[in-house]
Design a protein around this motif. Structure first.
Motif, PDB file in Angstrom:
ATOM      1  N   LYS A   1       0.651  -0.801   0.234  1.00  0.00           N
ATOM      2  CA  LYS A   1       0.105  -0.031  -0.188  1.00  0.00           C
ATOM      3  C   LYS A   1       0.704   0.888  -0.264  1.00  0.00           C
ATOM      4  CE  LYS A   1      -2.520  -0.884   3.562  1.00  0.00           C
ATOM      5  NZ  LYS A   1      -3.081  -0.674   4.688  1.00  0.00           N
ATOM      6  N   VAL A   2       0.495   2.059  -1.120  1.00  0.00           N
ATOM      7  CA  VAL A   2       0.955   3.964  -0.906  1.00  0.00           C
ATOM      8  C   VAL A   2       0.254   4.624   0.378  1.00  0.00           C
ATOM      9  CG1 VAL A   2       2.016   6.146  -2.959  1.00  0.00           C
ATOM     10  CG2 VAL A   2       2.136   3.238  -3.582  1.00  0.00           C
ATOM     11  N   LEU A   3       0.960   4.889   1.452  1.00  0.00           N
ATOM     12  CA  LEU A   3       0.064   5.683   2.427  1.00  0.00           C
ATOM     13  C   LEU A   3       0.099   7.412   1.429  1.00  0.00           C
ATOM     14  CD1 LEU A   3       1.777   4.703   5.717  1.00  0.00           C
ATOM     15  CD2 LEU A   3       0.147   3.456   4.142  1.00  0.00           C
ATOM     16  N   ASN A   4      -0.061   7.564   0.985  1.00  0.00           N
ATOM     17  CA  ASN A   4       0.314   9.040   0.597  1.00  0.00           C
ATOM     18  C   ASN A   4      -0.110   8.909  -1.055  1.00  0.00           C
ATOM     19  OD1 ASN A   4       2.992   8.865   0.243  1.00  0.00           O
ATOM     20  ND2 ASN A   4       4.105  10.579  -0.090  1.00  0.00           N
ATOM     21  N   PRO A   5      -0.855   8.567  -1.697  1.00  0.00           N
ATOM     22  CA  PRO A   5      -1.320   8.487  -2.551  1.00  0.00           C
ATOM     23  C   PRO A   5      -1.574   9.856  -3.752  1.00  0.00           C
ATOM     24  CG  PRO A   5      -3.702   7.729  -1.671  1.00  0.00           C
ATOM     25  CD  PRO A   5      -2.443   7.898  -0.801  1.00  0.00           C
ATOM     26  N   GLU A   6      -2.156  11.136  -3.303  1.00  0.00           N
ATOM     27  CA  GLU A   6      -2.565  11.788  -4.656  1.00  0.00           C
ATOM     28  C   GLU A   6      -1.468  12.169  -4.931  1.00  0.00           C
ATOM     29  OE1 GLU A   6      -2.190  11.360  -0.344  1.00  0.00           O
ATOM     30  OE2 GLU A   6      -4.501  11.549  -0.188  1.00  0.00           O
ATOM     31  N   PRO A   7      -0.021  12.794  -5.077  1.00  0.00           N
ATOM     32  CA  PRO A   7       0.474  12.940  -5.620  1.00  0.00           C
ATOM     33  C   PRO A   7       1.108  12.067  -7.039  1.00  0.00           C
ATOM     34  CG  PRO A   7       2.234  13.139  -3.751  1.00  0.00           C
ATOM     35  CD  PRO A   7       0.536  12.326  -2.818  1.00  0.00           C
ATOM     36  N   ILE A   8       0.641  11.185  -6.471  1.00  0.00           N
ATOM     37  CA  ILE A   8       1.115  10.024  -7.397  1.00  0.00           C
ATOM     38  C   ILE A   8      -0.702   9.717  -8.457  1.00  0.00           C
ATOM     39  CG2 ILE A   8       0.730   7.260  -8.473  1.00  0.00           C
ATOM     40  CD1 ILE A   8       2.274   7.028  -5.769  1.00  0.00           C
ATOM     41  N   ILE A   9      -1.930  10.273  -7.835  1.00  0.00           N
ATOM     42  CA  ILE A   9      -2.873  10.391  -8.412  1.00  0.00           C
ATOM     43  C   ILE A   9      -2.710  11.383  -9.445  1.00  0.00           C
ATOM     44  CG2 ILE A   9      -5.950  10.752  -8.607  1.00  0.00           C
ATOM     45  CD1 ILE A   9      -5.341   8.298  -5.347  1.00  0.00           C
ATOM     46  N   ASP A  10      -2.761  12.860  -8.635  1.00  0.00           N
ATOM     47  CA  ASP A  10      -2.394  13.374  -9.886  1.00  0.00           C
ATOM     48  C   ASP A  10      -1.495  13.147 -11.389  1.00  0.00           C
ATOM     49  OD1 ASP A  10      -4.006  15.125  -8.184  1.00  0.00           O
ATOM     50  OD2 ASP A  10      -2.217  16.161  -7.261  1.00  0.00           O
ATOM     51  N   LEU A  11      -0.766  12.164 -11.057  1.00  0.00           N
ATOM     52  CA  LEU A  11       0.195  12.097 -12.049  1.00  0.00           C
ATOM     53  C   LEU A  11      -0.627  10.723 -12.988  1.00  0.00           C
ATOM     54  CD1 LEU A  11       3.647  11.527 -11.011  1.00  0.00           C
ATOM     55  CD2 LEU A  11       3.380  13.367 -12.725  1.00  0.00           C
ATOM     56  N   MET A  12      -1.601  10.338 -12.995  1.00  0.00           N
ATOM     57  CA  MET A  12      -1.926   9.560 -13.135  1.00  0.00           C
ATOM     58  C   MET A  12      -3.224  10.049 -14.129  1.00  0.00           C
ATOM     59  SD  MET A  12      -2.824   5.955 -10.597  1.00  0.00           S
ATOM     60  CE  MET A  12      -1.924   4.679 -10.374  1.00  0.00           C
ATOM     61  N   GLU A  13      -4.009  10.929 -13.370  1.00  0.00           N
ATOM     62  CA  GLU A  13      -4.916  12.214 -14.345  1.00  0.00           C
ATOM     63  C   GLU A  13      -4.408  12.518 -14.926  1.00  0.00           C
ATOM     64  OE1 GLU A  13      -6.705  14.499 -10.886  1.00  0.00           O
ATOM     65  OE2 GLU A  13      -7.962  12.926  -9.879  1.00  0.00           O
ATOM     66  N   ASP A  14      -2.517  13.557 -14.934  1.00  0.00           N
ATOM     67  CA  ASP A  14      -2.386  13.877 -15.949  1.00  0.00           C
ATOM     68  C   ASP A  14      -1.756  13.187 -17.032  1.00  0.00           C
ATOM     69  OD1 ASP A  14      -1.119  16.693 -14.448  1.00  0.00           O
ATOM     70  OD2 ASP A  14       0.327  15.720 -13.890  1.00  0.00           O
ATOM     71  N   VAL A  15      -1.577  11.830 -17.489  1.00  0.00           N
ATOM     72  CA  VAL A  15      -1.431  11.125 -18.399  1.00  0.00           C
ATOM     73  C   VAL A  15      -2.477  10.927 -18.509  1.00  0.00           C
ATOM     74  CG1 VAL A  15       1.129  11.214 -17.728  1.00  0.00           C
ATOM     75  CG2 VAL A  15      -0.250   8.531 -16.908  1.00  0.00           C
ATOM     76  N   LYS A  16      -3.554  10.421 -18.336  1.00  0.00           N
ATOM     77  CA  LYS A  16      -4.575  10.523 -19.251  1.00  0.00           C
ATOM     78  C   LYS A  16      -5.521   8.841 -19.442  1.00  0.00           C
ATOM     79  CE  LYS A  16      -5.337  14.334 -21.040  1.00  0.00           C
ATOM     80  NZ  LYS A  16      -4.770  15.137 -20.143  1.00  0.00           N
ATOM     81  N   SER A  17      -4.502   8.654 -16.957  1.00  0.00           N
ATOM     82  CA  SER A  17      -5.077   6.853 -17.163  1.00  0.00           C
ATOM     83  C   SER A  17      -5.788   6.603 -16.493  1.00  0.00           C
ATOM     84  CB  SER A  17      -3.781   6.650 -15.818  1.00  0.00           C
ATOM     85  OG  SER A  17      -3.577   5.032 -15.010  1.00  0.00           O
ATOM     86  N   PRO A  18      -6.875   5.415 -16.417  1.00  0.00           N
ATOM     87  CA  PRO A  18      -8.213   5.451 -15.877  1.00  0.00           C
ATOM     88  C   PRO A  18      -7.877   4.746 -14.905  1.00  0.00           C
ATOM     89  CG  PRO A  18      -7.626   3.285 -17.276  1.00  0.00           C
ATOM     90  CD  PRO A  18      -6.500   4.447 -17.501  1.00  0.00           C
ATOM     91  N   ALA A  19      -6.575   3.990 -13.812  1.00  0.00           N
ATOM     92  CA  ALA A  19      -6.023   4.243 -12.790  1.00  0.00           C
ATOM     93  C   ALA A  19      -5.924   4.895 -11.979  1.00  0.00           C
ATOM     94  CB  ALA A  19      -4.687   2.959 -12.768  1.00  0.00           C
ATOM     95  N   ARG A  20      -6.747   4.921 -10.322  1.00  0.00           N
ATOM     96  CA  ARG A  20      -6.555   5.726  -9.391  1.00  0.00           C
ATOM     97  C   ARG A  20      -6.139   5.102  -8.305  1.00  0.00           C
ATOM     98  NH1 ARG A  20      -7.028   7.901 -13.075  1.00  0.00           N
ATOM     99  NH2 ARG A  20      -8.123  10.373 -13.683  1.00  0.00           N
ATOM    100  N   SER A  21      -5.681   4.115  -7.530  1.00  0.00           N
ATOM    101  CA  SER A  21      -5.263   3.356  -6.506  1.00  0.00           C
ATOM    102  C   SER A  21      -3.488   2.805  -7.308  1.00  0.00           C
ATOM    103  CB  SER A  21      -6.302   1.964  -7.186  1.00  0.00           C
ATOM    104  OG  SER A  21      -5.987   1.294  -7.745  1.00  0.00           O
ATOM    105  N   PRO A  22      -2.820   3.449  -6.775  1.00  0.00           N
ATOM    106  CA  PRO A  22      -1.451   3.376  -6.788  1.00  0.00           C
ATOM    107  C   PRO A  22      -1.172   2.247  -5.918  1.00  0.00           C
ATOM    108  CG  PRO A  22      -1.297   5.703  -6.125  1.00  0.00           C
ATOM    109  CD  PRO A  22      -2.775   5.335  -6.390  1.00  0.00           C
ATOM    110  N   HIS A  23      -0.156   1.547  -6.235  1.00  0.00           N
ATOM    111  CA  HIS A  23       0.216   0.422  -5.283  1.00  0.00           C
ATOM    112  C   HIS A  23       1.651  -0.194  -6.066  1.00  0.00           C
ATOM    113  CE1 HIS A  23      -2.262  -2.084  -7.994  1.00  0.00           C
ATOM    114  NE2 HIS A  23      -1.580  -2.929  -8.034  1.00  0.00           N
TER     115      HIS A  23
END
Length: 189
Positions: free
Chosen positions: A103-125
């Motif tokens: 588990k990633v405890l601080n996922p927000e910056p990674i989720i922001d990157l996922m949104e930037d690259v148009k990824s459908p994923a939203r649960s970094p791990h």
């Protein structure tokens, strides 16, 4: 819809698989490799799981766009480096199989990157084992219940891996590294 034949000449050019990831430092990747070997000693997790290198996937894409890495670089331009903390484990139950991950405890910056690259994923791990049968998961569970592994690192880059689908058996051959803002490679150890 018909599947594309990867080694056939296309009107648009050859097809590539891209994998855009965040990669932990080698010491962390090595520690995760040891965990995977311990899991495999308990119950066979499969060669693919055993040899998969630890990473956080931002997006994967099949495309004939040879400029995809440049597009990723433009999409994340200005994003700053940030810390990543991983602690504990969990699992996804796909109904027919289980994926165990860290588990990633601080996922927000990674989720922001996922949104930037148009990824459908939203649960970094970080996956430990993917798509294992339920009975394999049950045999691994006692080990996992005692697994108390945590780590952190400063994420300073995004990595784009590329492979030609007509040669997909050779794996990802090309690696493009995109530095995040606020990271100075000359001051890194």
């Amino acid at each position: 819809m018909k599947k594309r034949i990867y080694n056939q000449t296309s009107l648009f050019g050859p097809l590539y698989a891209y994998l855009v990831v965040l990669s932990p430092p080698d010491a962390i990747k090595n520690a995760i490799t040891i965990i995977k070997k311990e899991l495999n000693a308990i119950s066979a997790i499969g060669e693919r799981n055993l040899h998969s290198i630890a990473h956080i996937t931002l997006v994967d894409k099949l495309t004939d766009d040879v400029l995809f890495p440049e597009t990723i670089e433009e999409l994340i331009e200005g994003r700053k480096s940030f810390p990543i903390t991983v602690k504990g484990w969990d699992y996804f139950d796909h109904g027919h199989s289980i994926t165990v991950y860290l588990k990633v405890l601080n996922p927000e910056p990674i989720i922001d990157l996922m949104e930037d690259v148009k990824s459908p994923a939203r649960s970094p791990h970080i996956s430990l084992v993917k798509k294992i049968p339920h009975h394999t998961f049950q045999s691994l569970r006692p080990y996992l219940e005692t697994l108390n592994y945590s780590f952190n690192w400063d994420c300073t880059e995004v990595i784009v891996l590329k492979k030609l689908m007509s040669e997909k058996h050779l794996g990802f051959k090309d690696k493009i590294t995109i530095a995040l803002a606020g990271f100075n490679p000359s001051t890194a150890l």
